[in-house]
Design a protein around this motif. Structure first.
Motif, PDB file in Angstrom:
ATOM      1  N   ALA A  70     -11.793  -5.639  13.528  1.00  0.00           N
ATOM      2  CA  ALA A  70     -11.467  -5.520  12.112  1.00  0.00           C
ATOM      3  C   ALA A  70     -11.279  -6.896  11.487  1.00  0.00           C
ATOM      4  CB  ALA A  70     -10.214  -4.673  11.932  1.00  0.00           C
TER       5      ALA A  70
ATOM      6  N   SER B  18      -4.939   3.654  10.809  1.00  0.00           N
ATOM      7  CA  SER B  18      -5.666   2.710   9.954  1.00  0.00           C
ATOM      8  C   SER B  18      -6.771   3.409   9.183  1.00  0.00           C
ATOM      9  CB  SER B  18      -6.248   1.569  10.793  1.00  0.00           C
ATOM     10  OG  SER B  18      -5.231   0.697  11.225  1.00  0.00           O
TER      11      SER B  18
ATOM     12  N   LEU C 259     -14.552  -1.913   5.405  1.00  0.00           N
ATOM     13  CA  LEU C 259     -14.866  -0.499   5.205  1.00  0.00           C
ATOM     14  C   LEU C 259     -16.175  -0.144   5.896  1.00  0.00           C
ATOM     15  CD1 LEU C 259     -13.873  -0.155   1.440  1.00  0.00           C
ATOM     16  CD2 LEU C 259     -12.777   1.025   3.343  1.00  0.00           C
TER      17      LEU C 259
ATOM     18  N   ASP D  71       0.844  -1.180   0.000  1.00  0.00           N
ATOM     19  CA  ASP D  71       0.000   0.000   0.000  1.00  0.00           C
ATOM     20  C   ASP D  71       0.887   1.239   0.000  1.00  0.00           C
ATOM     21  OD1 ASP D  71      -2.621  -1.283   0.120  1.00  0.00           O
ATOM     22  OD2 ASP D  71      -1.927  -2.028   2.054  1.00  0.00           O
TER      23      ASP D  71
ATOM     24  N   TYR E 203     -15.558   0.072   9.732  1.00  0.00           N
ATOM     25  CA  TYR E 203     -14.915   1.309  10.188  1.00  0.00           C
ATOM     26  C   TYR E 203     -15.873   2.487  10.096  1.00  0.00           C
ATOM     27  CZ  TYR E 203     -10.215  -0.641  10.717  1.00  0.00           C
ATOM     28  OH  TYR E 203      -9.134  -1.345  11.156  1.00  0.00           O
TER      29      TYR E 203
ATOM     30  N   HIS F 264      -5.639  -5.989   4.905  1.00  0.00           N
ATOM     31  CA  HIS F 264      -5.833  -4.785   5.712  1.00  0.00           C
ATOM     32  C   HIS F 264      -4.727  -3.777   5.415  1.00  0.00           C
ATOM     33  CE1 HIS F 264      -6.057  -2.235   9.346  1.00  0.00           C
ATOM     34  NE2 HIS F 264      -7.335  -2.567   9.334  1.00  0.00           N
TER      35      HIS F 264
ATOM     36  N   TYR G 181     -17.051   5.405   0.458  1.00  0.00           N
ATOM     37  CA  TYR G 181     -16.356   5.259   1.746  1.00  0.00           C
ATOM     38  C   TYR G 181     -15.239   6.289   1.878  1.00  0.00           C
ATOM     39  CZ  TYR G 181     -18.729   0.779   2.439  1.00  0.00           C
ATOM     40  OH  TYR G 181     -19.696  -0.196   2.616  1.00  0.00           O
TER      41      TYR G 181
ATOM     42  N   VAL H 170      -7.143   3.206   5.312  1.00  0.00           N
ATOM     43  CA  VAL H 170      -8.382   2.661   4.756  1.00  0.00           C
ATOM     44  C   VAL H 170      -9.004   3.652   3.785  1.00  0.00           C
ATOM     45  CG1 VAL H 170     -10.765   2.130   5.384  1.00  0.00           C
ATOM     46  CG2 VAL H 170      -8.897   1.015   6.580  1.00  0.00           C
ATOM     47  N   THR H 171      -8.963   4.930   4.129  1.00  0.00           N
ATOM     48  CA  THR H 171      -9.502   5.950   3.225  1.00  0.00           C
ATOM     49  C   THR H 171      -8.717   5.975   1.917  1.00  0.00           C
ATOM     50  OG1 THR H 171     -10.209   7.292   5.110  1.00  0.00           O
ATOM     51  CG2 THR H 171     -10.035   8.396   2.996  1.00  0.00           C
TER      52      THR H 171
ATOM     53  N   MET I  24     -13.093  -6.606   1.813  1.00  0.00           N
ATOM     54  CA  MET I  24     -12.784  -5.186   1.943  1.00  0.00           C
ATOM     55  C   MET I  24     -14.048  -4.361   2.151  1.00  0.00           C
ATOM     56  SD  MET I  24      -9.663  -4.441   2.194  1.00  0.00           S
ATOM     57  CE  MET I  24      -9.986  -2.684   2.143  1.00  0.00           C
TER      58      MET I  24
ATOM     59  N   ARG J 279      -7.047   3.465   0.592  1.00  0.00           N
ATOM     60  CA  ARG J 279      -7.389   2.249  -0.175  1.00  0.00           C
ATOM     61  C   ARG J 279      -8.748   2.406  -0.844  1.00  0.00           C
ATOM     62  NH1 ARG J 279      -6.770  -3.360   0.417  1.00  0.00           N
ATOM     63  NH2 ARG J 279      -4.606  -2.958   0.982  1.00  0.00           N
TER      64      ARG J 279
END
Length: 820
Positions: free
Chosen positions: A376, A495, A440, A170, A443, A367, A511, A499-500, A436, A502
């Motif tokens: 998670a 995280s 998402l 990532d 979260y 993740h 998301y 996550v944002t 995923m 991704r």
């Protein structure tokens, strides 16, 4: 007021709390006993509250004496964390201790440790631990952390650590984000952290000046991640791990490189013996074979040793034969490639896992954050949190996960790559997207749940969410669990940023903009401006790519808000103008009204009141057409504040009372408190001090009940001004000092300047010119940075009172509202 009851008394309280006598403080700081005694008696002035570092500034401590004083106070106050305050309202900052735990069993690397120790003889040393051939899992981090713990006592001012994730699949961590974390760890309030990487690096070097700090930069991808993180002084040591040789760092910055190879045969078998125990001594040949089968790679050796330990009744030779026969085709195809060999060890370690735990291992590799918890994992796997907790315990026992803290786990990037290979092989694209999507969803809903507890009055401003999907765990908190919500959001922040990112990059735009929009009030209240800006940039990009103009406008408005808080008015204007154009283009009148309101706030800061009023009235018209009562109330308060500031009390009173009535009709107690606070300010200007105090105390009670520190701080400033104007400066000082402490702790720069400005006037009314001038100087520095017209007011005060206590003209600080 500066002696026992003022700064001197507070200094004595901090000293006593630290368990130090004047003599001990003198011995530790290098300042004479007489000087300390003079400070405590008020003969030497410290101009304003601040951190222990600023206390050291007031005592004129530099270099080692400064470090000794700060370290002594911090070490004698074990309960004083970075956000706690002493009797003076001074922030007592603990020395950062960020090193991760050392590996429990460390064997060998004697020559490498000796080479590292030679770096200590060089001032301002930089050591780069790299790997021959760029091999992952060779033990670079283990060696660095082990040595760092050995020498930590030589760096009493602390140890900083960051995993820059340079080879992560990532997004690697940019230097600007690492600097934000380091600046916070060194005691800089979040609101004071500059936006620009060059300014952050300069602030970082300034904070490290004269200190002895060890900086460990783990998993560096390239030199660009390192250079901004290098200290400027000679007293610090930097330790870098990377798969790259970082030749530029060696050539230009004088780094000493240590190339790390596989463990020697003796060290590899020695590590296995330590990990396996007595059985290893019974069959040395099998242990040697196992070491070679693991390619003498420490990560693989630890996993293999756990497998052996888990089969106490099976001979080690039999387990080696089992491993040797595993994935033979891969070995033949790769010609004995190291990564393939290690992959076979990983595969071997999975064979004893049950199907559910093996699937959890695969999906955890998806993740994107630096670590995760069992909730998670439950979302990724579609299981319950209890089942997920059992699975992560088994994975940690098999060394396929690492415990990073209470209930939190991380995965080595080599294992993460292997796990993702398995996802593609076993789950397919549909299974990957389903996992995923669940995480998402988890979260987003967990953030919304936490925000409902922390900021219930702001629910109307957050995105409306559907019910969580099937298999998504529900993480909720009761009304009184405010601290638990804050702790969770802070633990998950890295995280949430990942996550944002991704979501924005991989096709989940909704998301990507809903996550930052949901937690924006928390990020703003906690001055997590760097993280907020990063998440919002991802949101803007995702919404733009998806053609969602309304979402893009919303994210741009919030991003403009962050720029406003940073004092970057030009960028804030650009974002607000772009948001306004987008909202008009897509016909989103609610977002258009909000963008107009926020654009007007910037006009107010820069003194363009007429232009601000025109924008606000356009915003008010839109909110009225929409029937949005809360939007109307918000705009009316700001219009009323402008009229009050411009000396139009009649129209200001009408506007503010209309806002109060609307807020009460809508049941919004927060907006009601804001209106009451401004009515109090207006009444104070009109010398109706009893009415002013009554309204301001009502507002104060509401803000305290709602737990809104920014609202409470704003009202305390107004109340302090009322008490000062009414001839009660002693009481004004109590409230204004509290406001300044809150504003400093919570990083509200504009409020901090206004509180310092007015507090200085209160001290002048008490004939304490030294304290007054120090506070005005603080206010002037902030006003100047923010571009606020009140800077000239403060310059005039300083010019009018160069050294004597003349009469004090009553002044009003700029009353600009924060954007919504």
């Amino acid at each position: 007021m500066t002696g026992r009851d003022g700064f001197g008394g507070r200094l004595r309280a901090c000293r006593v709390a630290a368990g130090l006598s004047q003599e001990e403080l003198s011995a530790g700081s290098g300042v004479s006993v007489r000087a300390i005694s003079d400070l405590e008696r008020g003969k030497t002035r410290w101009p304003h509250p601040g951190s222990v570092h600023r206390l050291a500034d007031a005592l004129e401590l530099t270099g080692s004496p400064r470090v000794d004083f700060i370290g002594a106070v911090s070490r004698r106050l074990p309960d004083a964390g970075p956000d706690q305050t002493g009797a003076a309202g001074a922030r007592l900052v603990v020395v950062p201790r960020q090193l991760p735990p050392a590996v429990p069993v460390f064997v060998g690397r004697r020559s490498e440790l000796a080479s590292l120790s030679r770096v200590l003889t060089r001032p301002g040393g930089i050591a780069v631990i790299t790997a021959i051939g760029g091999t992952a899992g060779v033990g670079k981090t283990a060696l660095a952390v082990h040595w760092a713990h050995r020498i930590a006592a030589d760096y009493p001012d602390g140890q900083l650590y960051v995993n820059l994730r340079g080879y992560d699949m990532d997004e690697p961590m940019p230097a600007t984000d690492a600097l934000a974390g380091f600046l916070r760890a060194l005691g800089m309030p979040g609101g004071d952290i500059p936006a620009d990487v060059t300014e952050r690096a300069a602030a970082y070097r300034s904070l490290l000046a004269g200190k002895r700090i060890l900086v460990l930069l783990d998993n560096v991808g390239d030199v660009s991640q390192v250079r901004p993180l290098l200290p400027g002084g000679p007293g610090c040591l930097v330790l870098v791990t990377s798969r790259d040789a970082l030749t530029g760092l060696v050539a230009r910055d004088g780094a000493r490189r240590l190339d790390l190879d596989l463990l020697s045969p003796d060290d590899a078998t020695g590590l296995l013996r330590e990990l396996i125990g007595e059985r290893a001594y019974a069959d040395p040949a099998a242990v040697e074979a196992l070491a070679e089968r693991c390619s003498r790679l420490p990560l693989a050796l630890r996993i293999a040793a756990e497998r052996v330990a888990a089969h106490p009744d099976t001979a080690i030779a039999g387990l080696v034969d089992e491993l040797t026969g595993l994935r033979r085709l891969d070995l033949m195809d790769a010609g004995g490639d190291l990564s393939t060999s290690v992959r076979s060890v990983f595969s071997w370690s999975r064979e004893r896992l049950d199907a559910g735990t093996d699937r959890a291992f695969r999906l955890i590799g998806l993740h994107p954050g630096p670590d995760l918890d069992q909730y998670a994992v439950a979302a990724l796997t579609g299981t319950t949190p209890a089942q997920a907790g059992q699975m992560v315990d088994r994975l940690a026992g098999a060394h396929l996960l690492q415990r990073t803290g209470a209930g939190r786990y991380s995965m080595h990037d080599l294992l993460r790559g292997y796990a993702r290979e398995l996802v593609a092989e076993c789950e397919g694209e549909a299974g990957e997207r389903a996992a995923m999507s669940r995480v998402l969803d988890f979260y987003l809903h967990a953030c919304a749940s936490a925000m409902n507890v922390l900021f219930p009055a702001y629910g109307y401003s957050r995105p409306r969410l559907d019910a969580p999907g099937l298999g998504v765990p529900v993480l909720g908190w009761a009304e009184g669990e405010r601290q638990a919500c804050t702790d969770w959001l802070d633990a998950e922040l890295a995280s949430l940023v990942a996550v944002t990112a991704r979501a924005a990059a991989a096709g989940w735009p909704a998301y990507a903009w809903r996550l930052p929009a949901t937690i924006f009030r928390h990020l703003q209240a906690g001055a997590r401006n760097a993280e907020a800006a990063l998440m919002l940039r991802h949101a803007v990009r995702a919404a733009h790519a998806a053609g969602d103009q309304a979402a893009e406008a919303s994210a741009l408005t919030n991003l403009g808000n962050i720029k406003w808080l940073w004092g970057q008015n030009k960028e804030a204007i650009e974002h607000c103008e772009e948001a306004l154009a987008l909202s008009r283009a897509c016909g989103d009148r609610e977002q258009q009204a909000r963008a107009l309101n926020n654009r007007a706030i910037i006009d107010i800061r820069e003194g363009r009141y007429d232009q601000a009023s025109r924008r606000l009235r356009d915003s008010l018209t839109l909110f009225r057409e929409l029937g949005d009562l809360l939007g109307q109330a918000r705009v009316l308060i700001t219009l009323g504040a402008i009229d009050a500031c411009l000396g139009r009390p009649g129209s200001a009173d009408v506007l503010l009372r209309e806002s109060l009535a609307i807020s009460r009709r809508a049941g919004d107690v927060v907006r009601e408190a804001e209106a009451l606070g401004e009515i109090g300010v207006l009444a104070s200007k009109c010398r109706r001090y009893e009415q002013a105090e009554r309204c301001q105390r009502q507002a104060l009670a509401i803000f305290r009940d709602q737990g809104l520190m920014d609202g409470e701080t704003d009202v305390l400033i107004g109340l302090g001004g009322t008490l000062l104007a009414a001839g009660r400066p002693e009481q004004a000082i109590v409230h204004l000092r509290r406001a300044l402490r809150f504003a400093s702790t919570s990083d509200y720069a504009d409020m901090r300047a206004r509180a310092a400005h007015r507090l200085g006037s209160a001290y002048l009314a008490m004939d304490d010119l030294g304290e007054a001038r120090g506070l005005w100087e603080e206010a002037l520095a902030i006003y100047t940075r923010l571009g606020t017209p009140s800077a000239q007011e403060v310059r005039d005060l300083l010019a009018a009172h160069p050294g004597d206590c003349g009469s004090q003209p009553i002044t009003d600080a700029d009353a600009a509202r924060q954007p919504s």
